[in-house]
Motif scaffolding. Structure first.
Motif, short mmCIF file in Angstrom:
data_model
loop_
_atom_site.label_atom_id
_atom_site.label_comp_id
_atom_site.label_asym_id
_atom_site.label_seq_id
_atom_site.Cartn_x
_atom_site.Cartn_y
_atom_site.Cartn_z
N THR A 29 1.66 -24.26 32.25
CA THR A 29 0.96 -23.31 31.42
C THR A 29 0.56 -21.93 32.31
N ASN A 30 0.05 -22.09 33.55
CA ASN A 30 -0.29 -20.78 34.22
C ASN A 30 0.98 -20.14 34.23
N LEU A 31 2.27 -20.59 34.61
CA LEU A 31 3.45 -19.72 34.40
C LEU A 31 3.75 -18.95 33.12
N GLY A 32 3.47 -19.62 31.99
CA GLY A 32 3.82 -19.12 30.73
C GLY A 32 2.55 -18.08 30.54
N ARG A 33 1.39 -18.08 30.97
CA ARG A 33 0.31 -17.06 30.81
C ARG A 33 0.77 -15.67 31.57
N GLU A 34 1.09 -16.01 32.87
CA GLU A 34 1.61 -15.01 33.61
C GLU A 34 2.89 -14.10 33.02
N LEU A 35 3.80 -14.80 32.57
CA LEU A 35 4.88 -14.48 31.85
C LEU A 35 4.49 -13.59 30.66
N LYS A 36 3.40 -14.17 29.75
CA LYS A 36 3.05 -13.18 28.76
C LYS A 36 2.30 -12.06 29.15
N GLU A 37 1.53 -11.90 30.20
CA GLU A 37 0.85 -10.77 30.89
C GLU A 37 2.08 -9.77 31.19
N LEU A 38 2.87 -10.17 31.74
CA LEU A 38 4.02 -9.18 32.16
C LEU A 38 4.58 -8.63 31.00
N SER A 39 4.87 -9.23 29.90
CA SER A 39 5.40 -8.79 28.90
C SER A 39 4.56 -8.02 27.61
N PHE A 40 3.40 -7.71 27.84
CA PHE A 40 2.21 -7.24 27.22
C PHE A 40 2.68 -5.74 26.61
N SER A 41 2.81 -5.61 25.42
CA SER A 41 3.35 -4.34 24.79
C SER A 41 2.65 -4.08 23.47
N PRO A 42 2.04 -3.21 23.41
CA PRO A 42 1.35 -2.89 21.88
C PRO A 42 2.26 -2.86 20.81
N SER A 43 2.05 -3.39 19.61
CA SER A 43 2.74 -3.21 18.64
C SER A 43 2.63 -1.90 17.90
N ALA A 44 3.88 -1.46 17.28
CA ALA A 44 3.94 -0.12 16.71
C ALA A 44 4.43 -0.05 15.32
N GLU A 45 4.21 0.81 14.59
CA GLU A 45 4.79 1.01 13.20
C GLU A 45 5.08 2.69 13.34
N LEU A 46 6.53 2.96 12.72
CA LEU A 46 6.75 4.19 12.60
C LEU A 46 7.22 4.66 11.18
N SER A 47 6.95 5.53 10.45
CA SER A 47 7.24 5.93 9.27
C SER A 47 7.68 7.43 9.27
N GLU A 48 8.48 8.02 8.48
CA GLU A 48 8.99 9.16 8.15
C GLU A 48 8.68 9.90 7.04
N THR A 49 8.47 11.16 7.09
CA THR A 49 8.74 11.99 5.58
C THR A 49 9.55 13.23 5.92
N ASP A 50 9.82 14.08 5.01
CA ASP A 50 10.69 15.19 5.32
C ASP A 50 9.90 16.09 6.39
N GLU A 51 8.72 16.02 6.61
CA GLU A 51 7.84 16.88 7.43
C GLU A 51 7.61 16.54 8.95
#
Length: 147
Positions: A29-51
């Motif tokens: 369980t500690n190993l899994g927690r450490e791996l999650k902390e290493l892979s933390f990356s904020p979620s993103a959403e990308l959208s596009e218009t003509d401008e």
């Protein structure tokens, strides 16, 4: 000499007990927690218009001064840190699933942008970036021939 029948389930049960013991001891369980902390990356959403291209990132619990944004014509680079608040031992916290520490994220953009006119807004843990497209990208027309 006595003949002993082989029982494969006996070995499987032994293996299961050993794995359960690793979880009980907290090793896995500690190993899994450490791996999650290493892979933390904020979620993103990308959208596009003509401008423009609009980018939203989830950064809950992170102060604006703890976020660094760098924008090139082809990509957005975001680094930051979620700092741990001082805890008092009176509350008796026994488990925390919050992630603390540094993170970084590079997001490639689908078209070239004018990186000198980027605007940013940070509200309620959501970062909004408006990335205006470069003039040549707005008027880009590609002729396709058949044959």
């Amino acid at each position: 000499m006595a003949l002993v029948r082989y029982n494969p389930w006996k070995e499987m049960n032994s293996l299961q007990r050993q794995i359960n013991q690793l979880f009980d001891d907290g090793v896995l369980t500690n190993l899994g927690r450490e791996l999650k902390e290493l892979s933390f990356s904020p979620s993103a959403e990308l959208s596009e218009t003509d401008e423009a291209i609009f980018l939203k990132l989830e950064l809950p619990g992170i102060k604006a001064e703890d976020v660094d944004i760098q924008v090139t014509k082809e990509a957005v680079y975001i680094t930051g840190e979620r700092k741990e608040t001082a805890k008092s031992e009176e509350n008796g916290v026994t488990r925390s699933e919050f992630r603390y520490g540094k993170f970084s994220r590079a997001i490639a953009l689908p078209t070239l942008i004018n990186n000198t006119n980027v605007t940013a807004e940070y509200k309620d843990g959501i970062l909004h970036l408006t990335l205006p497209k470069a003039e040549d990208e707005k008027n880009k027309v590609v002729k396709v021939s058949l044959g």
